[in-house]
Design an enzyme around this catalytic site. Structure first.
Site, PDB file in Angstrom:
ATOM      1  N   SER A  39       0.817  -1.207   0.000  1.00  0.00           N
ATOM      2  CA  SER A  39       0.000   0.000   0.000  1.00  0.00           C
ATOM      3  C   SER A  39       0.855   1.263   0.000  1.00  0.00           C
ATOM      4  O   SER A  39       1.872   1.342   0.690  1.00  0.00           O
ATOM      5  CB  SER A  39      -0.895  -0.004   1.237  1.00  0.00           C
ATOM      6  OG  SER A  39      -1.665   1.176   1.303  1.00  0.00           O
TER       7      SER A  39
ATOM      8  N   GLY B  45       1.301  11.036   4.937  1.00  0.00           N
ATOM      9  CA  GLY B  45       0.104  11.385   5.698  1.00  0.00           C
ATOM     10  C   GLY B  45      -1.201  10.962   5.070  1.00  0.00           C
ATOM     11  O   GLY B  45      -2.216  11.651   5.203  1.00  0.00           O
TER      12      GLY B  45
ATOM     13  N   ASN C  58      -6.607  -0.849   1.393  1.00  0.00           N
ATOM     14  CA  ASN C  58      -5.989  -0.466   2.650  1.00  0.00           C
ATOM     15  C   ASN C  58      -6.816   0.663   3.257  1.00  0.00           C
ATOM     16  O   ASN C  58      -6.944   1.733   2.660  1.00  0.00           O
ATOM     17  CB  ASN C  58      -4.542  -0.027   2.405  1.00  0.00           C
ATOM     18  CG  ASN C  58      -3.811   0.324   3.684  1.00  0.00           C
ATOM     19  OD1 ASN C  58      -4.019   1.383   4.263  1.00  0.00           O
ATOM     20  ND2 ASN C  58      -2.927  -0.563   4.110  1.00  0.00           N
TER      21      ASN C  58
ATOM     22  N   ASN D 215      -5.324  -0.636   8.411  1.00  0.00           N
ATOM     23  CA  ASN D 215      -4.136   0.089   8.879  1.00  0.00           C
ATOM     24  C   ASN D 215      -4.404   0.626  10.283  1.00  0.00           C
ATOM     25  O   ASN D 215      -5.106   1.625  10.450  1.00  0.00           O
ATOM     26  CB  ASN D 215      -3.824   1.230   7.909  1.00  0.00           C
ATOM     27  CG  ASN D 215      -2.616   2.040   8.333  1.00  0.00           C
ATOM     28  OD1 ASN D 215      -1.999   1.775   9.362  1.00  0.00           O
ATOM     29  ND2 ASN D 215      -2.269   3.050   7.552  1.00  0.00           N
TER      30      ASN D 215
ATOM     31  N   CYS E 287      -2.770   4.268  12.529  1.00  0.00           N
ATOM     32  CA  CYS E 287      -3.327   5.624  12.503  1.00  0.00           C
ATOM     33  C   CYS E 287      -3.572   6.139  13.918  1.00  0.00           C
ATOM     34  O   CYS E 287      -3.885   5.369  14.829  1.00  0.00           O
ATOM     35  CB  CYS E 287      -4.649   5.623  11.742  1.00  0.00           C
ATOM     36  SG  CYS E 287      -4.483   5.093  10.042  1.00  0.00           S
TER      37      CYS E 287
ATOM     38  N   GLY F  40       8.518  -5.549   4.358  1.00  0.00           N
ATOM     39  CA  GLY F  40       9.525  -4.751   5.051  1.00  0.00           C
ATOM     40  C   GLY F  40      10.897  -4.992   4.462  1.00  0.00           C
ATOM     41  O   GLY F  40      11.615  -5.889   4.883  1.00  0.00           O
TER      42      GLY F  40
END
Length: 303
Positions: free
Chosen positions: A21, A72, A99, A126, A129, A242
């Site tokens: 994402s 953001g 996402n 997600n 946040c 990752g």
């Protein structure tokens, strides 16, 4: 020729490689370079219930073997996505993962409900946040708040829910167990690690937001460790990400316990990395005499 297909929470992927994402937008740019159908799936750009402009620039900073970002969650909002992007995406023969993000529980539930009748295949939640009602603490930093998001969303959607876990916690295994108990169908990890760079000439942080999320090869060993820890303690599928930039990384992540992988930061310097990873895995499986990629999942042998 080895079987590359994997199944995550009842969703069939033709191969285990997914674009992460925020790194592939809503697919249009990459579709100009190669057919999206070659990918196992696309995790679409993080979306919120309403349009967000994101953080002010600068919001990207280069780091050794990685990058920091504080974009953001800039996105057009779920209604604009459904109107402008979904008609293009639903014609592509690949798994579509939305996402979703929010600042309140109500935001998460509203977007889940809105997407429930769409042709999205899966939701990636997600939970990194900030919860504005709890003073800005991220939903994913405690078992209670992470599980609360999942249990509330579960009431509003029939879609499989994969929860994206934050590495910025003391014990990621406990968070994984909490979302599993709350009804998550899968987990994906890791999201970015919190980092910072300073411009020594101005003595200011390079990012306007001061801090940002670290991604890229620098975080790969941390991601492998966390995937291994989580996969050994939950019964739901794990998707690893990752720092993956080559097929060997993907194989390593799957041996740690990941059923599939997501590729993100590497796309910024080589958008063809996912195809190279798929091809490399395929050739390696043939060389190893492995007939089904699922046979390598979780096969690491700890000392």
């Amino acid at each position: 020729m080895a079987k590359l297909g994997v199944n995550i929470a009842g969703v069939s992927f033709k191969n285990p490689v997914i674009t992460a994402s925020g790194c592939c937008g809503f697919g249009r740019e990459y579709d100009k370079m190669y057919p999206m159908e070659k990918l196992g799936g696309i995790s679409l750009k993080g979306m919120t219930i309403r349009e967000r402009q994101g953080n002010p620039p600068p919001r990207i900073a280069e780091t050794p073997k990685g990058m920091l970002n504080s974009v953001g969650l800039q996105n057009p909002g779920v209604e604009a996505f459904l109107q402008n992007d979904m008609p293009f995406l639903e014609k592509r023969d690949t798994v579509l993962i939305a996402n979703v993000a929010g600042s309140t529980l109500e935001d998460y539930c509203a977007i889940a409900e809105r997407l429930d009748s769409s042709k999205i295949d899966m939701l990636e939640v997600n939970i990194s946040c900030p919860n504005v009602k709890e003073g800005g603490v991220a939903f994913g930093t405690s078992c209670a708040s992470a599980g609360n998001v999942v249990s509330h969303m579960r009431r509003y959607t029939t879609k499989p829910m994969m929860v994206k876990l934050s590495p910025n916690v003391t014990d990621i295994v406990s968070i994984a167990k909490a979302v599993q108990d709350a009804g998550a169908d899968a987990v994906s990890l890791i999201n970015t690690l919190l980092g910072m760079r300073i411009d020594i000439a101005t003595r200011r942080p390079i990012l306007h937001n001061n801090v940002g999320g670290l991604s890229g090869p620098a975080v790969f060993p941390v991601a492998v460790r966390m995937v291994w820890q989580v996969a050994s303690q939950v019964s739901i599928p794990v998707v690893g990400m990752g720092g993956i930039e080559k097929w060997q990384d993907a194989v390593e992540m799957m041996m740690a316990g990941a059923r599939a992988v997501q590729i993100g930061a590497a796309l910024f310097y080589d958008p063809y990395v996912p195809l190279k990873v798929i091809e490399g895995i395929d050739q390696w499986l043939d060389q190893q005499g492995v007939r089904d990629i699922n046979e390598i999942v979780g096969t690491v042998k700890p000392w």
